[in-house]
Write an enzyme that holds these catalytic residues in place. Structure first.
Site, mmCIF file in Angstrom:
data_model
loop_
_atom_site.group_PDB
_atom_site.id
_atom_site.type_symbol
_atom_site.label_atom_id
_atom_site.label_comp_id
_atom_site.label_asym_id
_atom_site.label_seq_id
_atom_site.Cartn_x
_atom_site.Cartn_y
_atom_site.Cartn_z
ATOM 1 N N TYR A 135 -5.295 2.952 98.059
ATOM 2 C CA TYR A 135 -6.439 3.482 97.313
ATOM 3 C C TYR A 135 -7.479 2.396 97.020
ATOM 4 C CZ TYR A 135 -5.005 8.259 96.073
ATOM 5 O OH TYR A 135 -4.701 9.593 96.096
ATOM 6 N N LYS A 186 8.677 3.441 102.283
ATOM 7 C CA LYS A 186 8.763 3.658 103.729
ATOM 8 C C LYS A 186 9.095 2.290 104.320
ATOM 9 C CE LYS A 186 8.293 6.237 107.460
ATOM 10 N NZ LYS A 186 9.169 7.376 107.791
ATOM 11 N N ASP A 218 9.537 10.315 103.496
ATOM 12 C CA ASP A 218 9.647 11.571 104.253
ATOM 13 C C ASP A 218 10.891 12.351 103.807
ATOM 14 O OD1 ASP A 218 11.109 9.492 105.373
ATOM 15 O OD2 ASP A 218 10.770 10.087 107.458
ATOM 16 N N ASP A 242 0.766 10.360 94.841
ATOM 17 C CA ASP A 242 -0.249 11.410 94.861
ATOM 18 C C ASP A 242 0.309 12.638 95.571
ATOM 19 O OD1 ASP A 242 -2.833 12.624 94.684
ATOM 20 O OD2 ASP A 242 -3.169 12.110 96.785
ATOM 21 N N ASP A 246 2.016 16.415 93.823
ATOM 22 C CA ASP A 246 1.523 17.770 94.127
ATOM 23 C C ASP A 246 2.685 18.644 94.597
ATOM 24 O OD1 ASP A 246 -1.172 17.157 93.598
ATOM 25 O OD2 ASP A 246 -1.867 18.313 95.331
HETATM 26 C C1 IPM Z 1 -4.891 13.027 91.544
HETATM 27 C C2 IPM Z 1 -6.068 13.404 92.421
HETATM 28 C C3 IPM Z 1 -6.933 12.162 92.628
HETATM 29 C C4 IPM Z 1 -6.085 11.112 93.331
HETATM 30 C C5 IPM Z 1 -8.251 12.432 93.378
HETATM 31 C C6 IPM Z 1 -9.072 13.516 92.720
HETATM 32 C C7 IPM Z 1 -9.058 11.180 93.540
HETATM 33 O O1 IPM Z 1 -5.633 13.952 93.620
HETATM 34 O O2 IPM Z 1 -5.111 12.600 90.398
HETATM 35 O O3 IPM Z 1 -3.752 13.180 92.000
HETATM 36 O O4 IPM Z 1 -6.002 11.117 94.561
HETATM 37 O O5 IPM Z 1 -5.515 10.273 92.643
HETATM 38 MG MG MG Z 2 -3.545 14.246 93.733
#
Ligand code: IPM
Ligand code: MG
Length: 352
Positions: A135, A186, A218, A242, A246
């Site tokens: 990042y 990884k 993975d 990240d 999700d």
């Molecule tokens: C998160 C989001 C952010 C990230 C984006 C919006 C930059 O996906 O907070 O997980 O990638 O960190």
């Molecule tokens: Mg995110």
């Protein structure tokens, strides 16, 4: 106590309004000031993180953030895009430790796309490093090669001390939970994460009571949907965290349920839902405010050291769910479907 409120874009303002409503109902002595960030910052001051917003955040004990981003800003130069405001505030405030708890409320077992027996009782904490990795690594950019072809570059990098400090957060949190840390890397391919694994292993000697395991990312992605209850604390770098967070959110029924805390070394924190700005449903009063409300609970717990009010907020969320209130993303047969603001009202009512 000073709190900066940064609603941001898309559904940000409406979900933050519900969280503020809950916070105000607790009658605590907290001074709140609002400022724009993301697309809203760009509109107000030509910058996704206006100076005044950054100063306000720096001078506050905690920050409550909605979400940033809207497709209409996708054509702007990269440094002006909403996401940049979010990444910069994380970096400027040194918020290196991102805590994303994935907890399944029993009432929502049916809302998950996975079988209830796979997810029921789930209580997992993902700890994501937030200020390093691909990042932020240099060099980065898109350039044109001598042959006229374009090339994109990002750099995955971590130094030892960055790995050690996030590792400590994970081990300390595991000590208060089930004393299991699974470090995700990884290491079979990427040297950066080979170092990650070495440092985690060295650090684990300071925590003899905690069981440390390692898993390739993975495999972790697969295990999260195969048997998520094997995990207690997962610790990983910025990009893997990240993605995995999700994925983990869907175990809880909806990404609209996942709060987060981003902490610096002194527990100053920024609190935000793990989900995005969802511009497609913005302004319709249908978004789920619970992730933001649960982020307020995390703020009370981690920055304001107020465990009793943190529990009060969490229990009120549970009570609202038990009473059958559901926003569209978590609605199942026989429940009361409500909008964003009515969901906030239900939590406030349950507080009293
Ligand atoms: C998160 C989001 C952010 C990230 C984006 C919006 C930059 O996906 O907070 O997980 O990638 O960190
Ligand atoms: Mg995110």
């Amino acid at each position: 106590m000073k709190l900066a409120i940064l609603p941001g874009d898309g559904i940000g303002p409406e979900i933050v309004a519900q969280a503020v409503k809950v916070l105000k109902a607790l009658n605590l002595n907290i001074e709140m000031k609002e400022a724009p960030i993301g697309g809203a910052g760009y509109e107000a001051a030509g910058d996704p993180l206006p100076d005044a917003t950054l100063q306000l955040a720096k001078n506050s004990d905690a920050v409550l953030l909605g979400a940033v981003g809207d497709w209409k800003y996708d054509k702007l130069e990269r440094h002006l895009r909403p996401e940049r405001g979010l990444l910069r505030i994380r970096k400027e405030l040194n918020l290196f430790a991102n805590l994303r708890p994935a907890l399944l409320y029993p009432e929502l077992a049916d809302a998950s796309t996975l079988k209830p027996e796979v997810v029921s009782g789930l209580d997992l904490m993902i700890i994501r490093e937030l200020t390093g990795d691909i990042y932020f690594g240099q060099p980065r950019g898109i350039s044109t090669l001598e042959n006229g072809e374009r090339e994109g570059i990002n750099t995955m990098r971590y130094n030892e001390s960055e790995i050690r400090r996030i590792g400590r957060v994970a081990f300390d949190i595991a000590m208060k939970r089930n004393k299991k840390v699974c470090s995700i890397d990884k290491a079979n391919v990427l040297e950066t994460t080979e170092l990650w694994r070495q440092v985690m292993t060295e650090l684990s000697t300071e925590y003899p009571e905690v069981e440390l395991t390692h898993m390739y990312v993975d495999n972790a992605a697969m295990q999260l949907i195969r048997a998520p209850k094997q995990f207690d604390v997962m610790v990983t770098g910025n990009i893997f965290g990240d993605i995995l967070s999700d994925e983990a959110s869907m175990l809880t029924g909806s990404i609209g349920m996942l709060p987060s805390a981003s902490l610096d070394a002194n527990n100053k924190g920024m609190y935000e839902p793990s989900h995005g700005s969802a511009p497609d449903i913005a302004g319709k009063d249908i978004a789920n405010p619970l992730a933001t409300i649960l982020s307020v609970a995390m703020m009370l717990r981690y920055t304001f050291n107020d465990e009793s009010n943190a529990l009060k907020v969490e229990n009120s969320v549970k009570a609202s769910l038990a009473q059958g209130y559901r926003t569209a993303d978590i609605v199942t047969h026989g429940c009361k479907k409500v909008g964003c603001s009515a969901m906030g009202d239900a939590v406030v009512a349950a507080l009293n």
